[in-house]
Design an enzyme around this catalytic site. Structure first.
Site, PDB file in Angstrom:
ATOM      1  N   LYS A 276      51.527 -64.382 -14.505  1.00 35.81           N
ATOM      2  CA  LYS A 276      51.337 -65.707 -13.926  1.00 35.81           C
ATOM      3  C   LYS A 276      52.439 -66.651 -14.406  1.00 35.81           C
ATOM      4  CE  LYS A 276      46.269 -65.316 -13.811  1.00 35.81           C
ATOM      5  NZ  LYS A 276      46.050 -65.381 -12.353  1.00 35.81           N
ATOM      6  N   ARG A 350      38.938 -57.165  -9.299  1.00 36.90           N
ATOM      7  CA  ARG A 350      38.314 -56.235  -8.353  1.00 36.90           C
ATOM      8  C   ARG A 350      38.311 -54.800  -8.897  1.00 36.90           C
ATOM      9  NH1 ARG A 350      42.657 -58.028  -4.002  1.00 36.90           N
ATOM     10  NH2 ARG A 350      42.124 -59.934  -5.119  1.00 36.90           N
TER      11      ARG A 350
END
Length: 509
Positions: A276, A350
């Site tokens: 990030k 996920r």
């Protein structure tokens, strides 16, 4: 929480409304103007006299604005009358919990005080949760002065008391504390709340409730058992990843359903090698909010004594950067047996949830699997900062949870469920699927949820619910404890508690 004098805050709900002087025990009286106008001064006289007269109260009431949150001081800053907006859209909670939280945060005195909420019975749970999240429990500020405990007493004046069941104040107090505890976990930075610390929190809860038992699968055992989703995400951290399962065994089992809550517990998310930016990384301690919500809700379920088998599945990992990091282009075989080409290591939630839901269905034999996660930044774009995104293979579950969300105050809104339109975004030339979409403009939040369901199988015979609460998990720089009240009200349909059962029934009308 540490208050301005360095003490802890304790919130208690009570039906015993004792006389108090605002000069010694500040008071906030709050409700929609239509509700405030239904009570007479005698109902709150014992909280205001001798500082506030009936004339002063009535004059103040007449000045409050009907359509916005408004406040007026009745006695310097120690007695406050506040109104909540009368208008409420069909997608908001009738309790106006966000407005209520704003009123409490703005008008709290910082010392022991009483909050009197004037509302109908249907607004009790959402109001309780809103007040709870108004007093954050985590702080590392160094302060001087007294360390006395600040006691906040919450009382309800019900406008429909004659037709409502008695309030269970002990349960409301427990639920409010669970909201604050969940928020505190999310507010705690990773150097103090890593995977091991989170497991300690779970262990402490299990120790306090004999009807709970705990299983931990950790480190290389995850890999050995085929849970490469969780293992691959957490293997670069010096603190090993884990799958933790908490089983609730009902003292009296009446319901045949088996329910599993699966929580994303990424204690910190750097993004991995798909790292990030410096602007996006701060705040990533919040990526465990789904697991924190489940922890809080299971604690309340144990207090509630539900009559069905319930599991909490915690998918815990730190998504770090290091020599052992999973690389883009790596292919992992998840617990489902399906292969995943990693094309974005920042789409890690996920992966851990895929292992978690398959474990819930295959090993725990759950009929209903609900996963709760801060899964996508796209959720905030799709449903905003107040409503979590709801994706499910069951129309009945969607309708049920929409009603529950409005009564609990943890708002939800459905996003499209169309596997045939959205799952092709994960097509891979070399594996069963990729873990990140090809077109980021095509319903990202729906796609992310469908990735999880794909590992259960789109023909999964049970019911599956996915709640993406990335934005509602926090407000400003503080966690909200989102999800605790929602899951509590959901599981209350399997309880014998009159108050919560009636609130559940109202949510479905």
């Amino acid at each position: 929480m540490e208050n301005s004098n360095g003490g802890e805050v304790k919130i208690t709900f009570s039906t015993d409304s004792e006389r108090s002087d605002p000069q010694k025990q500040p008071v906030i009286i709050v409700g929609q103007l239509t509700c405030l106008n239904k009570i007479n001064f005698d109902a709150i006289r014992h909280k205001l006299e001798p500082r506030v007269t009936e004339e002063v109260f009535k004059n103040a009431l007449s000045t409050l604005h009907p359509n916005t949150a408004d406040t007026i001081s009745l006695y310097i800053n120690l007695a406050t009358l506040a109104s909540l907006p009368n208008k409420c859209s069909r997608h908001n909670s009738s309790a106006r919990p966000h407005a209520l939280a704003g009123v409490i945060k703005s008008n709290s005195s910082g010392v022991s005080e009483t909050i009197v909420v004037v509302c109908p019975f249907s607004d009790v749970l959402a109001s309780a949760a809103a007040i709870a999240r108004s007093y954050p429990a985590f702080s590392m500020k160094t302060m001087t002065g007294t360390s006395a405990t600040v006691e906040v007493t919450v009382e309800f004046i019900l406008t429909d008391k004659d037709t409502s069941p008695p309030l269970d104040c002990k349960l409301l107090t427990a639920m409010a504390q669970a909201v604050r505890d969940a928020a505190a976990i999310v507010d705690t930075p990773c150097n103090m709340m890593n995977v091991s610390n989170f497991i300690e929190e779970i262990t402490s809860m299990v120790r306090d409730h004999p009807e709970l038992e705990m299983t931990v699968i950790r480190g290389k055992e995850l890999k050995e058992r085929g849970m490469n989703g969780i293992y691959s995400v957490g293997k670069a951290s010096h603190v090993e990843p884990a799958l933790v399962v908490v089983k609730y065994r009902p003292a009296v089992k009446i319901e045949s359903a088996t329910v599993a809550w699966v929580g994303k517990g990424i204690v910190y998310d750097t993004g991995g090698l798909s790292i990030k930016s410096k602007a996006m990384m701060p705040g990533m301690k919040r990526d465990c909010a789904g697991a924190a919500a489940i922890l809080g809700a299971i604690r309340v379920a144990a207090e509630l004594g539900v009559t069905t088998e319930l599991y909490g599945v915690f998918c815990l990992a730190e998504n770090s950067v290091g020599p052992k990091s999973t690389r883009p282009d790596d292919i992992e075989t998840l617990y489902s047996g399906r292969t995943v080409e990693i094309n974005n290591t920042d789409a890690e939630g996920r992966l851990v949830l895929a292992d978690g839901v398959v474990y819930a269905a295959r090993d725990l034999k759950a009929d209903l699997v609900i996963d709760v996660a801060t899964l996508t930044g796209a959720q905030g774009i799709a449903t905003g900062k107040y409503h979590g995104a709801l994706l499910t293979n069951s129309q009945d579950c969607e309708t049920e949870l929409m009603g529950i969300s409005r009564t609990s105050g943890d708002l939800l809104f459905p996003i499209p469920y169309s596997p045939e339109l959205h799952f092709p975004e994960f097509n891979s030339a070399v594996a069963d699927m990729k873990n990140s979409v090809g077109d980021r403009a095509n319903a990202q939040s729906s796609c992310a949820g469908l990735f999880i369901l794909a590992h259960l199988g789109f023909d999964f015979p049970g019911k599956w619910v996915h709640i993406d609460m990335a934005s509602p998990a926090y407000s400003g720089e503080r966690a909200t404890g989102y999800g605790v009240a929602l899951l509590t009200l959901y599981i209350s349909k399997y309880s014998q508690n009159d108050m919560l059962r009636r609130l559940y029934e109202l949510s479905q009308e």
